[in-house]
Structure formats: C-alpha cells, structure tokens
Design an enzyme around this catalytic site. Structure first.
Site, PDB file in Angstrom:
ATOM      1  N   HIS A  17       0.836  -1.204   0.000  1.00 23.47           N
ATOM      2  CA  HIS A  17       0.000   0.000   0.000  1.00 23.47           C
ATOM      3  C   HIS A  17       0.871   1.254   0.000  1.00 23.47           C
ATOM      4  O   HIS A  17       0.709   2.148  -0.841  1.00 23.47           O
ATOM      5  CB  HIS A  17      -0.909  -0.031   1.232  1.00 23.47           C
ATOM      6  CG  HIS A  17      -1.686   1.224   1.465  1.00 23.47           C
ATOM      7  ND1 HIS A  17      -3.047   1.300   1.278  1.00 23.47           N
ATOM      8  CD2 HIS A  17      -1.307   2.464   1.878  1.00 23.47           C
ATOM      9  CE1 HIS A  17      -3.462   2.526   1.554  1.00 23.47           C
ATOM     10  NE2 HIS A  17      -2.423   3.251   1.929  1.00 23.47           N
ATOM     11  N   GLU A  18       1.790   1.329   0.965  1.00 30.17           N
ATOM     12  CA  GLU A  18       2.616   2.533   1.076  1.00 30.17           C
ATOM     13  C   GLU A  18       3.514   2.712  -0.146  1.00 30.17           C
ATOM     14  O   GLU A  18       3.743   3.836  -0.602  1.00 30.17           O
ATOM     15  CB  GLU A  18       3.454   2.484   2.354  1.00 30.17           C
ATOM     16  CG  GLU A  18       2.646   2.461   3.648  1.00 30.17           C
ATOM     17  CD  GLU A  18       1.745   3.672   3.822  1.00 30.17           C
ATOM     18  OE1 GLU A  18       2.004   4.717   3.188  1.00 30.17           O
ATOM     19  OE2 GLU A  18       0.763   3.574   4.579  1.00 30.17           O
ATOM     20  N   HIS A  29       1.777   4.652  -2.719  1.00 28.54           N
ATOM     21  CA  HIS A  29       1.831   6.113  -2.590  1.00 28.54           C
ATOM     22  C   HIS A  29       3.120   6.649  -3.212  1.00 28.54           C
ATOM     23  O   HIS A  29       3.124   7.704  -3.854  1.00 28.54           O
ATOM     24  CB  HIS A  29       1.774   6.517  -1.115  1.00 28.54           C
ATOM     25  CG  HIS A  29       0.412   6.425  -0.497  1.00 28.54           C
ATOM     26  ND1 HIS A  29      -0.702   6.999  -1.061  1.00 28.54           N
ATOM     27  CD2 HIS A  29      -0.008   5.839   0.655  1.00 28.54           C
ATOM     28  CE1 HIS A  29      -1.751   6.772  -0.290  1.00 28.54           C
ATOM     29  NE2 HIS A  29      -1.367   6.063   0.757  1.00 28.54           N
ATOM     30  N   HIS A  68       2.746   6.702  -6.903  1.00 30.72           N
ATOM     31  CA  HIS A  68       1.867   7.802  -7.293  1.00 30.72           C
ATOM     32  C   HIS A  68       2.662   9.107  -7.378  1.00 30.72           C
ATOM     33  O   HIS A  68       2.457   9.926  -8.286  1.00 30.72           O
ATOM     34  CB  HIS A  68       0.736   7.926  -6.268  1.00 30.72           C
ATOM     35  CG  HIS A  68      -0.474   8.644  -6.777  1.00 30.72           C
ATOM     36  ND1 HIS A  68      -1.601   8.836  -6.014  1.00 30.72           N
ATOM     37  CD2 HIS A  68      -0.743   9.233  -7.969  1.00 30.72           C
ATOM     38  CE1 HIS A  68      -2.503   9.491  -6.714  1.00 30.72           C
ATOM     39  NE2 HIS A  68      -2.008   9.754  -7.901  1.00 30.72           N
TER      40      HIS A  68
END
Length: 687
Positions: free
Chosen positions: A483-484, A487, A490
């Site tokens: 998940h991290e 980021h 992104h």
C-alpha cells in the site's frame, strides 16, 4: 495510511492554501540554495543549517513574488503571473519539505525540534503571505483579462483563484486579517498535536511471567532493563502482537490504555480549539460549516452525501459486526463463565483465538515466509512488471539514518530516471509511529523545459531482526508495505505539468485509491510467489495449504473492521458539524454505538487521532470512499490478469501520471472505460 502530504499540508499555496506567516517582500535576491547530488536532498543538517536554509528559501520566494507584483497590469500574462506564482511556491516547497520531514524521522531530538519549528513557521508564513492584497491584486489583474486557457493551464488558474478565495480576498480587510490569524493558529495547533503524539513514547517494563503467550522471537526483540525486565513499547511491532497474544488480561489492559491515551493530557484542548477555529474560518468565508467548505472541491460534495454514504455502509455491516462480537464473547466465556461483554483490550486477543480455532493457522508461522528484504525485492519485481519501471538500490548518501535505503526508479522503456524513493522501514525513538509516504520533491515542468524528478520517502515501523533471524513481516505488514509503496509510485510516476497537480496532490477522498487498489495484489497467488520465501530457504514459497487458510480467513471480523472505520468517519464529520466544547464523550459514543467497542472512562482516544488535525479533517470518510473506487479499479486486473502489464500501464497512464491535472473521476472513467460503481466493494462487504 495517510501520505505525508496530509501531515505537511500547506507548504505550497496551491496544494493547500490553508497553512501558510507574514513578512515584507525582500529587496534583494538571495544566493541559491546548495543542492546535493542524486536526489537533490541533504538530510545531514544541524538546527542552525535548517534555520539558515529556511531563511534563504523564504527570501527566494519573496524575491520571486516581488518581481510578479512589480509588473504593470497591461504586461501581465499567464506565464509571468499565475505560472510564476506557482513556480515560486513549488520552489519554496521543494526547499522546505525535505527539512520539515526531519521533524518526524531525525534521530537527534534537537534536529527534530528545529524541523518542527520550521514546519510551524512555514505554515504560518504562507497563511499570511497569500493573504497579502498586493499578491492577490497581481493575480486578479491577469484573471480579469479573461484569456482563453486550456488543459492544465486553465485548471491552474481555477485552482489558484479558489486558493485566493480561501485566503479571504473577498472579505473586508478586518475579516481577512482575522482569517489569517485563525489559519496561523491552526498551523501551530496541528504541529503541536502531532509532536505531542510522537513525543509520548510510552512503555511498560514487564517481568517474564507477564509475557506468557508471546513467542520467543517476540521476547528476544524486547529491550532488557537493568532490573532484568522486558520493555514493551507502544510501537506497532510490540503493541499489535502483544494485544493479539499476551495471556495477561491486566497487562493487555494497561498497554491498551497507554496506547489509546497517548497525548491525552495535552491534545484534547488543542482539538477543541481547532474545531472552533475551523468553524469560525468557514463562517467567515460564507460556508454553513467547516465540512461544507472542505468538501466543496472533493468527490463527495456535501456533509449530507458523506453521512448518507456512511449510514448506508453501517446498515450493511451492523448485523455482521454484532454477530462477530457475539462469537468472540463465546470464546471469552470459556475463560470466564461470568463474562457479559468484551472489553476494548480483549477484542484482539479473543479475535485471534477464534481465528486460530476456525482457520488453524498462526501469524507467526506465516511471518516466516515474509522476510522484510524478500517483501521489498518482490514488491519491486511485481511493480516492475505492472508499471513498466525498473528499480535499482543505490547508496543513500546523506540520509537521515544508517538504516535508510534509497531506490532509483527508471522507465523500463528507456525513458531515463523517473525519480527516487527512500525507505525508512523500522521503528526508533522519536520517529513517526505509523506508516506514511512523504513527497519531498514534486515532479513538475521546470522553466528550462526539463521535468523535475520527484523524490518520496516511506516511513514505516515494521519489525526488526532478532538474534538468529532476519526481520520478518506478518502478512498484514506486507499488505501495508505494498500500500505505502503505491503512494510512492503515485508520487514518482507523475507527469503533471504543475506541482499543484503532481503525484498525490489529488482530492483527499481519492488519494488512497491507488494504494488501496494495490492491497488486492498481496492476496494473489502470482504475487505471493514473488514476495514470499522462507527466511531459511527463499525457494520455499508460501505453502498452498497455508495460503488457502489465509484466504478463508481474509473476511474474518470484517464487519467490526468496517464498523470501526465508519465510526471514525462519522465521529470526524460530527465533531466538525457540532463543534463541541469537549470531545471525548462524543468520540466515545461513536466508538461504542457504531463501532460496538466501548472505551473505559478516562480514555481519550481522540487525543492520538492525528488524522483529525492534519489533512483528513472532515475527511476521514475518504478512506472508505477511496476503497470503493479501488475495488472497482482492481476488477480489470481480476478479469484480464493480475500481472497484466497492459492493464498496469493503462493505470499508470490514466491515473498515476495524471495526478489531479484533470478531475479524478475523469481519470477513473478513462481507465475503466465506463462509469465507476460500487459493485465490487459491496460484494466484498457481503462476503
């Protein structure tokens, strides 16, 4: 978890004009800031150097804006006014954010304090800076020309105008000054709130008998005191396993209370003041409430729409959550036949006992297949296949701690280096206690035509190595890591023209979508074969029978999990609508009536709920809103192939690269080829 743009919100006007201190426009341009080789960042700074570099960055911003203000009205263009303001603000952010992050990760407490002071001062500075009438006048002189703009230029003009409106330029001089004072004070409150949580480094020193139920590896990871006791801290690698497995109900109660009472003496008054000031700022600007103001530029457009969304989800999972709670109580009754309810510090313990009984697997056994280094390297391989990139670990020269690693991210098709990603994966004293990603340098087009390479930093608190074993992750840690890392992608894969639209600078109720979508990959066999490998023999992948048990348990206690998130979202929105003079009672009511888990008297859980004081104020619902979109996005991979690079490149091109250079809903439509819907999320809720 949250990106650190939420924590450091406001270091660029057009990313968030709500946190910005006054000063006169400088009369002379300062010398250029020194830049390190590679990432362009030097973390090895003394408190004095932090102050000096901040002063220089502020002087450069002032000098740039002085030139903009001095232009005659008839000579104004988009480039020399709006774009020049954006560039000056982005330059300031690029200089300040890598120093501000030291307040969350630096080992030296004096450096942390200096960085926190910088963050607070920078926030106050920008609030007052963008409230100055001469700067707004310069912008308005251009805007009044009504020139035809397209694409990102038109969007930047619109967002800049919204930012100036938020700074109070439609108000009287007295009201604008009052608004500026409120915003500056809110910056101070937010910084102090986060610092108080970080500084509350609680622990309990326990004799060995209080550690019954804990594994040998867990006990070996604990620091020994001179008296021979074992120190259990509030860091996740200590706290979560202890609450899951420790037999001592009393020690679980004590540790739970310490964890949920972090900053309980200092933070509640700060939250009450912040709620009042936010409400006052919204009223000054003509909004009926702070949530109404916050939601104006988000995917959910009103508090009513948010509450309807949360109530609808609550109705779907309430009965399931109650049944899950009843099942755990039945397990407790085996230990205590007189028990009437589960206490807050018992849910993890009896939930874990029930999960083991139903699905017959142990998280400690699973963790043997997820060494941290294997998860790190495997995740890189998965994302390389999906998104057309190449990761290379390079020396992290000048990093803030010896454990920090640095990845260079290149375009696999020969497009050169795209950016850099720091990994700071393990807990230490004084470090940020959750998981987050900070965008340190924003990707954007520079004046010389070159595209600036973005730089990001992951902060996490994964377990460390113990004697005889490498650092191991639970599967839930691997999910968090993927998940991290999302980021970070992104941030780094952006192609936005302006920093204001770059990377995770998107609507708060969309920012989690790309990372939540990637959580699904951690449950796919093809991906697990990449990220798993027994610590004694990496060729031994997660066994199929263990994987099947994990899949069967994936939805275990899902009702209670979502009720907790719904309770947080409702509490956040209601606190900002009602603006109470005391927060603990209302917050506790939502935790009990919606989340179904009561808190004992005297516990102030909201004191450590940092989301409410950072970028998620009146926005915590965004985690669930984003998850709806994330599950919808994953349907294409589920249908067309989990490691389908065509779909992966489409996601990169239509979502990750775009940032907020166009409305987020348009990016979802372009990727999906249809209107987004809730079907996949609802199906998951009902499984």
């Amino acid at each position: 978890m949250k990106t650190l743009s939420a924590l450091l919100a406001g270091l660029s006007l057009f990313i968030s004009p709500l946190q910005a201190s006054a000063g006169s426009i400088a009369s002379a341009a300062p010398p250029a800031l020194p830049r390190a080789v590679g990432t362009g960042i030097s973390f090895q700074l003394t408190p004095q150097q932090i102050t000096q570099r901040y002063t220089s960055a502020k002087a450069q911003l002032e000098a740039a804006l002085r030139l903009v203000v001095a232009l005659p009205a008839d000579q104004r263009t988009f480039a020399n006014t709006v774009k020049a303001m954006e560039s000056a603000s982005a330059d300031f952010s690029d200089a300040v954010e890598p120093m501000s992050i030291l307040g969350y990760v630096a080992a030296d407490p004096l450096v942390r304090e200096a960085a926190r002071s910088l963050e607070e001062e920078a926030g106050q500075y920008q609030v007052a800076l963008w409230a100055r009438p001469e700067i707004y006048r310069a912008f308005k002189q251009y805007a009044d020309k009504k020139e035809t703009l397209t694409g990102e230029d038109a969007r930047l003009l619109e967002e800049t105008e919204r930012g100036f409106k938020s700074s109070g330029h439609a108000l009287s001089e007295a009201d604008r000054a009052k608004l500026s004072q409120i915003r500056q004070r809110l910056t101070v409150l937010s910084t102090q709130f986060e610092a108080n949580i970080a500084d509350d480094q609680g622990f309990i020193d326990m004799p060995i008998e209080d550690l019954k139920g804990m594994s040998e590896d867990y006990i070996a990871s604990l620091k020994r005191t001179p008296e021979g006791k074992h120190r259990v801290t509030l860091a996740y690698p200590h706290y979560i396993p202890f609450m899951d497995g420790a037999h001592s109900a009393e020690m679980r109660r004590q540790l739970w209370t310490k964890f949920n009472n972090r900053a309980a003496k200092k933070n509640p008054p700060l939250m009450v003041e912040a709620l009042r000031l936010r409400d006052e700022s919204a009223i000054l600007l003509g909004y009926p409430s702070f949530p109404a103001m916050q939601l104006e530029n988000r995917m959910a457009k009103s508090p009513g729409q948010v509450m309807d969304f949360l109530k609808r989800l609550y109705a779907m999972v309430r009965d399931r959550g109650q049944a899950e709670l009843k099942a755990m109580l039945e397990v407790k009754l085996q230990d205590d036949p007189t028990a009437k309810r589960l206490e807050a510090w018992e849910t993890s313990y009896y939930g874990e006992k029930l999960r083991k009984a139903k699905f017959a697997f142990d998280e400690e056994e699973v963790a043997k297949y997820f060494p941290v280094d294997k998860v790190v390297s495997g995740t890189m391989r998965v994302y390389e296949k999906l998104f057309g990139v190449k990761f290379s670990e390079v020396p992290a020269e000048g990093a803030h701690h010896p454990d920090v690693r640095l990845l260079r991210v290149d375009d696999a098709a020969g497009g050169g280096t795209l950016g850099y990603f720091y990994l700071d994966l393990h807990p230490r004293e004084g470090k940020y206690t959750h998981a987050a990603v900070a965008g340190l340098i924003k990707g954007r087009e520079l004046e010389n035509g070159r595209y600036q390479r973005p730089v990001a930093l992951m902060m996490a608190n994964f377990p460390e190595a113990v004697p005889g074993k490498p650092a191991l992750m639970r599967h839930e840690d691997a999910v968090t890591y993927m998940h991290e890392f999302g980021h970070g992608l992104h941030q780094i894969l952006t192609k936005a023209k302006y920093a204001s639209f770059s990377g995770t600078s998107v609507a708060r109720d969309f920012v989690e979508t790309p990372s939540q979508m990637l959580e699904n990959f951690a449950w796919q066999r093809e991906v697990l074969d990449e990220i798993s490998g027994h610590y004694e023999d990496a060729s031994r992948k997660l066994p199929p029978e263990l994987f099947e048990k994990m899949l069967a348990a994936r939805s275990f206690n899902r009702g209670l999990l979502y009720l907790r998130q719904i309770a947080f979202g409702m509490a956040d929105m209601t606190l900002h609508m009602i603006v109470p003079k005391e927060t603990s009672m209302l917050f506790g009511q939502f935790m009990e009536l919606v989340g179904l888990i009561p808190s004992p008297d005297g516990v102030k859980r909201e004191a450590s709920f940092g989301h409410l004081m950072a970028g998620y104020s009146a926005g915590y619902y965004g985690y669930l809103w984003s998850e709806v979109l994330a599950d919808d996005a994953f349907t294409r991979f589920a249908k067309e192939g989990v490691l389908n690079s065509v779909v992966g490149m489409l996601w990169r091109r239509e979502v990750l690269e775009k940032g907020s250079s166009r409305p987020e809903i348009d990016s979802m439509r372009a990727y999906l080829g249809r209107e987004p819907n809730e079907d996949a999320f609802i199906q998951k809720l009902l499984r």
